[in-house]
Design a protein around this motif. Structure first.
Motif, PDB file in Angstrom:
ATOM      1  N   LYS A 153      43.276  51.330  46.188  1.00  0.00           N
ATOM      2  CA  LYS A 153      43.107  50.101  44.869  1.00  0.00           C
ATOM      3  C   LYS A 153      44.257  48.759  44.370  1.00  0.00           C
ATOM      4  O   LYS A 153      45.263  48.764  45.068  1.00  0.00           O
TER       5      LYS A 153
ATOM      6  N   ARG B   7      41.465  35.178  43.055  1.00  0.00           N
ATOM      7  CA  ARG B   7      40.994  35.877  41.879  1.00  0.00           C
ATOM      8  C   ARG B   7      39.435  35.204  41.602  1.00  0.00           C
ATOM      9  O   ARG B   7      38.600  35.549  41.454  1.00  0.00           O
TER      10      ARG B   7
ATOM     11  N   ILE C 242      37.385  37.969  40.348  1.00  0.00           N
ATOM     12  CA  ILE C 242      37.850  39.136  39.596  1.00  0.00           C
ATOM     13  C   ILE C 242      38.810  38.956  39.050  1.00  0.00           C
ATOM     14  O   ILE C 242      38.684  37.120  38.849  1.00  0.00           O
TER      15      ILE C 242
ATOM     16  N   GLU D 199      42.417  42.164  35.109  1.00  0.00           N
ATOM     17  CA  GLU D 199      41.724  43.352  34.629  1.00  0.00           C
ATOM     18  C   GLU D 199      41.540  44.284  35.745  1.00  0.00           C
ATOM     19  O   GLU D 199      41.346  45.364  35.470  1.00  0.00           O
ATOM     20  N   ALA D 200      41.665  43.645  36.771  1.00  0.00           N
ATOM     21  CA  ALA D 200      41.427  44.094  38.377  1.00  0.00           C
ATOM     22  C   ALA D 200      42.142  45.079  38.591  1.00  0.00           C
ATOM     23  O   ALA D 200      42.022  46.215  39.109  1.00  0.00           O
TER      24      ALA D 200
ATOM     25  N   LYS E 288      42.520  49.577  39.676  1.00  0.00           N
ATOM     26  CA  LYS E 288      41.901  49.877  39.457  1.00  0.00           C
ATOM     27  C   LYS E 288      41.074  50.125  41.305  1.00  0.00           C
ATOM     28  O   LYS E 288      41.969  48.903  42.077  1.00  0.00           O
TER      29      LYS E 288
ATOM     30  N   VAL F 280      35.524  47.346  42.359  1.00  0.00           N
ATOM     31  CA  VAL F 280      35.642  46.081  42.196  1.00  0.00           C
ATOM     32  C   VAL F 280      35.197  44.712  43.113  1.00  0.00           C
ATOM     33  O   VAL F 280      34.665  43.982  42.426  1.00  0.00           O
TER      34      VAL F 280
END
Length: 649
Positions: A254, A263, A268, A271-272, A275, A280
């Motif tokens: 994760k 990012r 991304i 908020e990733a 997850k 993702v």
């Protein structure tokens, strides 16, 4: 048994608590997760016992279920404190005496409850109250009942203080995790304080019911914010300002962290975090490899907004101090210009010159141990003129400690014996500045002779960041000495070495608590620093000096027999006496214990324990004289401070 709706709620609460304990126990690598599992289990036992208690009308049956409840109630404050300490990254506090102190009141509480009939310290009288919808127990509390409740209140305040400090220091993406922990812990403890203030005889214990809210909140946090994902260790401004993208993936695959460039490249957002990387990063399957035991690099190309980019991905396994893999870090470097340069070099030397001279990396061609070509970025990197850079062997610009390695690599590459790979080294610029660089070299032909084409990146900032992390993880911040983590690793290394005999000296600063309580922690810190300096002056260069924490120091003496160890112990005492004679500051007193391992058959951990026991004997033997000298020094210091105060009045 007469079950009611309240009991049904508590059965559900107990079930949630058991599930939480099970889920948490399966995440055993995360900091504090084992104590969170034990805390959940204790709360589940408490709730289950109370469910049966309020479903029972017989006093004897109620007392039976109370015995079950106290298996959980007694240890809830201890597990809460230990979870907070581990989760907030302060596990170094947990020395054996501290662990014993944390468990002392819970153990006493459990024993006293089970033997209450002979002393009535928990409750003095007990009866069934039938004034409400169903019977509940009512008892007059004994003195130890209030001791345990005070400890419970302390645990709540202390743990949430640690959570609050962690929340204030965490990055934005981690604050939600800490907020869930704080919210889930405060609700039942708010109910606990309400219970203490209630006046009526008939009332329900609200704490087990509040556990229902906490359990649901923790379950939501586990799956929404990944409460026990890879915790941030040392995120600094440098992390966000690095030009390379950095992505951190935890052991459960994760996403745990990322900086701005990562990012941007991966498409991304913040908020990733928390997850699954598989969900993702579907467009980046190369990153999703789960098994990673050693560093590796790959190059790949991706189309971003219709534009083709080349990237170099460097995979680094992340391990804890035990060497257990807990995740991986992916460094993402955009190398489109370099790839274009390499392609054009194969086509045209002239075109190569134009592109190389405008590249963002230092590019050099080495032949016969000399720089045959350097681009403008190389001149900037080495802080030299082109004439100076090309007039002497390129080894002159390599740090003396790295020259042999660089020469060997160059020779093998010219012979075609090693493929293209990256390596790091130190260079010394013309202005005398040492820089860390990363070199990627390939074999080419230059004017019909073999040569190397090297692309050189300045990674000095990155190295400083890595060195800072390494230093902080192995050193005590107050004294600069090695810390407990380093000590434990050295014991393991020396235990299988040929350094025997090995002598260990346990040392303890006498009277530190008294000084902290009377003159303040600043004076106590000065005394600890003075102790560190005296110990360093007493040791050889090969000896290992460690501050374990508080007033505890330990010295490891490789290749030192018992007699030599005693000589060093006497040298310490002599240097302490010299310090006290020459110093106008607080008097220093150190208790020491010495023990020696003659061969590998003797465990170094056991040798340290024996040395520690001898140190405590030394402390006890000299307790009276040490305390007298300490009181004299404190009175003198207090008198001096009073004189200074009078002179200003």
């Amino acid at each position: 048994m007469a079950f009611n709706v309240y009991a049904f709620t508590l059965f559900c609460t107990a079930f949630i608590g058991l599930l939480l304990a099970l889920f948490a126990w399966k995440l055993g690598k995360a900091p504090g997760v084992n104590f969170f599992a034990l805390l959940s289990l204790a709360a589940a036992i408490y709730s289950l016992g109370y469910a049966f208690e309020i479903s029972t009308t017989s006093l004897q049956e109620v007392l039976f279920w109370l015995r079950l409840q106290y298996l959980g109630i007694s240890f809830i404050p201890a597990f809460l404190i230990l979870f907070a300490i581990h989760y907030s990254g302060r596990s170094r506090w947990l020395s054996p005496p501290v662990m014993a102190a944390i468990y002392l009141i819970p153990v006493i509480t459990l024993v006293l409850f089970y033997t209450n009939g002979s002393h009535q310290l928990i409750y003095q009288s007990v009866r069934m109250n039938t004034e409400g919808p169903f019977p509940v127990i009512y008892f007059e509390a004994g003195p130890w009942y209030w001791v345990h409740n005070f400890y419970m209140g302390f645990a709540v305040i202390f743990s949430n203080f640690l959570f609050l400090m962690m929340w204030l220091r965490s990055g934005q993406m981690y604050r939600r995790q800490v907020a869930v922990i704080m919210a889930g812990s405060l609700v039942p403890w708010g109910s606990f304080f309400i219970n203490l203030m209630r006046q009526n005889n008939w009332s329900l214990d609200a704490v087990p019911f509040a556990f229902t809210f906490s359990g649901i909140l923790f379950f939501w946090g586990l799956f929404r914010y990944q409460l026990f994902t890879l915790a941030p260790v040392a995120r600094t401004t440098l992390f966000e300002k690095m030009t390379d993208g950095v992505l951190v993936i935890d052991w459960n695959n994760k996403i745990a962290d990322s900086n701005g460039p990562a990012r941007k490249y991966l498409g991304i957002t913040n908020e990733a975090v928390g997850k699954s990387a598989e969900n993702v990063l579907q467009l980046w399957p190369e990153i999703l490899e789960k098994e990673l035991t050693q560093k590796k690099q790959i190059e790949l190309k991706r189309s971003i907004n219709g534009i083709l980019f080349w990237f170099e991905l460097e995979f680094l396994p992340l391990s804890d101090h035990r060497g257990t893999t807990i995740g991986k870090m992916v460094v993402i470097r955009e190398i489109t210009e370099r790839k274009k340069t390499e392609k054009d070099l194969q086509a045209s030397e002239e075109r190569y010159r134009v592109l190389v001279e405008n590249a963002n990396e230092a590019i050099v061609v080495n032949q016969d141990l000399r720089h045959k070509f350097v681009n403008p970025m190389a001149l900037k990197l080495f802080e030299c003129s082109e004439d100076k850079l090309t007039s002497v062997s390129f080894l002159e610009f390599v740090h003396p400690e790295d020259r042999e390695m660089v020469k060997e690599r160059y020779t093998k590459r010219i012979k075609g014996e090693i493929p293209r790979e990256k390596y790091t080294l130190r260079i010394v610029t013309c202005s005398g500045v040492t820089k860390w660089v990363e070199v990627s070299a390939v074999l080419i032909e230059w004017k019909d002779k073999p040569a190397t084409l090297s692309m050189i990146s300045d990674i000095t900032d990155r190295k400083k960041y890595e060195e800072q992390l390494t230093y902080l993880s192995l050193h005590d911040q107050l004294t600069g000495l090695y810390n407990r983590t380093y000590f434990e690793e050295e014991l393991h290394r020396l235990g299988i070495s040929r350094e025997y005999p090995i002598t260990i000296i346990a040392a303890d600063v006498d009277g530190l608590k008294l000084i902290n309580d009377t003159l303040g922690h600043e004076k106590g810190d000065e005394l600890l620093k003075a102790c560190a300096e005296v110990l360093k002056k007493s040791l050889r260069q090969s000896d290992i000096l460690v501050r374990l924490g508080g007033d505890e120091f330990v010295i490891v003496l490789p290749r030192t027999d018992r007699e030599k160890g005693k000589e060093i112990g006497e040298r310490i005492r002599t240097n302490v006496a010299l310090y006290n004679k020459n110093s106008t500051k607080l008097s220093l007193s150190i208790s020491i214990g010495i023990e020696t391992a003659d061969n590998k058959k003797e465990s170094l951990k056991e040798i340290y324990k024996k040395a520690d026991d001898f140190m405590y004997r030394d402390k006890m033997l000299n307790k009276s004289s040490t305390r007298r000298k300490m009181m004299e020094a404190l009175l003198a210091a207090q008198g001096e401070r009073d004189n200074i105060t009078q002179s200003h009045s």
